[in-house]
Design an enzyme around this catalytic site. Structure first.
Site, mmCIF file in Angstrom:
data_model
loop_
_atom_site.group_PDB
_atom_site.id
_atom_site.type_symbol
_atom_site.label_atom_id
_atom_site.label_comp_id
_atom_site.label_asym_id
_atom_site.label_seq_id
_atom_site.Cartn_x
_atom_site.Cartn_y
_atom_site.Cartn_z
ATOM 1 N N GLU A 1 11.521 57.151 54.685
ATOM 2 C CA GLU A 1 11.883 55.732 54.565
ATOM 3 C C GLU A 1 12.130 54.650 55.663
ATOM 4 O OE1 GLU A 1 14.960 56.358 51.403
ATOM 5 O OE2 GLU A 1 13.189 57.196 49.786
ATOM 6 N N HIS B 1 13.667 52.569 47.345
ATOM 7 C CA HIS B 1 15.066 52.698 47.353
ATOM 8 C C HIS B 1 15.890 52.172 46.806
ATOM 9 C CE1 HIS B 1 17.222 57.176 48.733
ATOM 10 N NE2 HIS B 1 18.035 56.303 47.932
#
Ligand code: MLT
Length: 302
Positions: free
Chosen positions: A257, A275
């Site tokens: 990420e 997220h």
């Protein structure tokens, strides 16, 4: 009590801590070296969300550290075993974001079922493609919830209210916490579900959903991952989307990420969020509230 806040925390939570006599220092965006240097300055407690990684070198540099508060659920950014071995307590706020994460999983299911991103883009492109956007109803479909903890249960309740059939699988639970939701083995869940939603932590043994598990899923099923990127083998998922085995995937989390698997994130059958399962005003306020309670209790206890 001296507390270091390493990731952003709700302003009212910071104010309540200061009012409670806690000496609060906010330093966000620190590198691992900066964190280690800062922890050597002597804080009794630190608060982190997911961005700050509290690894062994920082823990070894810490002076007087007694408590790590993870403002959120997953503890994968904290070397909790090493911390505990050094006598540092590690706690999280497991209840605060369950409803928000469950709602996001449901949002991905609706977005996939009715092609919301594609329909939005189509109208922006000046088109009016009613026939291109024939979707499906969630009502009457089967949802397989993998992991029937707080978030899994919150999603199951919502899905039941929508008229979905809900089944669950959980390797740590023997009896279903919801009478309407039968607990069945994972292979059976995969074979029966139109939507599979993942609510388990990352397993160091490897992905919970890989090529073999996807092969067991119904043709044309959807996979939702609002848990951790490592729970799904992204290569196997991309192959299943390309072949048409899966009709779509809703992803809030990624192996890396921000994601580097650009073929996956650009695939038209994928809905994406960065997220943000816990990123609602309500969840953040609850998380801030829980963090304040934990710290004020410790400060009072001396
Ligand atoms: C959590 O573990 O609390 C969620 O994934 C949210 C986050 O880490 O930011």
């Amino acid at each position: 009590m001296r507390v270091l806040i390493c990731d952003p925390l709700a302003e009212n939570a910071l104010a309540r801590l200061r009012e409670g006599g806690v000496e609060v220092t906010v330093k966000t965006g620190m590198s691992p070296e900066e964190l280690a240097h800062e922890l050597a300055q002597g804080y009794e407690a630190i608060v982190v969300r997911s961005a700050t990684k509290v690894r062994k070198p920082a823990l070894d540099a810490a002076v007087g550290l007694k408590l790590i508060v993870r403002a959120g659920v997953g503890l994968d950014n904290v070397d909790a075993d090493h911390a505990r071995a050094k006598g540092i307590e590690v706690v999280n706020t497991p209840r605060a974001s369950s409803d928000s994460v469950a709602e996001l999983a449901l949002a991905h299911m609706f977005a996939l079922a009715r092609s919301l991103p594609q329909a939005t883009q189509s109208i922006r492109d000046g088109k009016w493609e009613k026939k291109a956007f024939v979707g499906i109803e969630l009502q009457g479909r089967t949802l397989g919830v993998v992991g029937i903890g707080r978030i899994g249960q919150a999603l199951a309740r919502r899905a039941l209210a929508l008229g979905m059939k809900v089944i669950a699988s959980d390797k740590f639970v023997i009896q279903s916490p919801l009478p309407e939701v039968p607990l069945i083995p994972l292979p059976d869940l995969l074979a029966q579900s139109d939507f599979v939603s993942l609510h388990v932590p990352a397993d160091p043994a490897g992905p919970v959903i890989g090529a073999a598990e996807i092969a067991r899923m119904k043709d044309g099923a959807y996979l939702i991952n609002c848990a951790r990127g490592e729970v799904v083998d992204e290569g196997a998922l991309l192959a299943a989307l390309r072949s048409g085995k899966l009709a779509g995937a809703g992803l809030d989390v990624f192996a890396v990420e921000p994601p580097t698997n650009l073929e996956l994130v650009r695939h038209p059958k994928v809905t994406l969020t960065p997220h943000i399962g816990a990123q609602t005003r309500e969840a953040q306020e609850r998380i801030g509230g829980e963090v304040v309670e934990i710290l004020l209790q410790r400060a009072r206890a001396g």
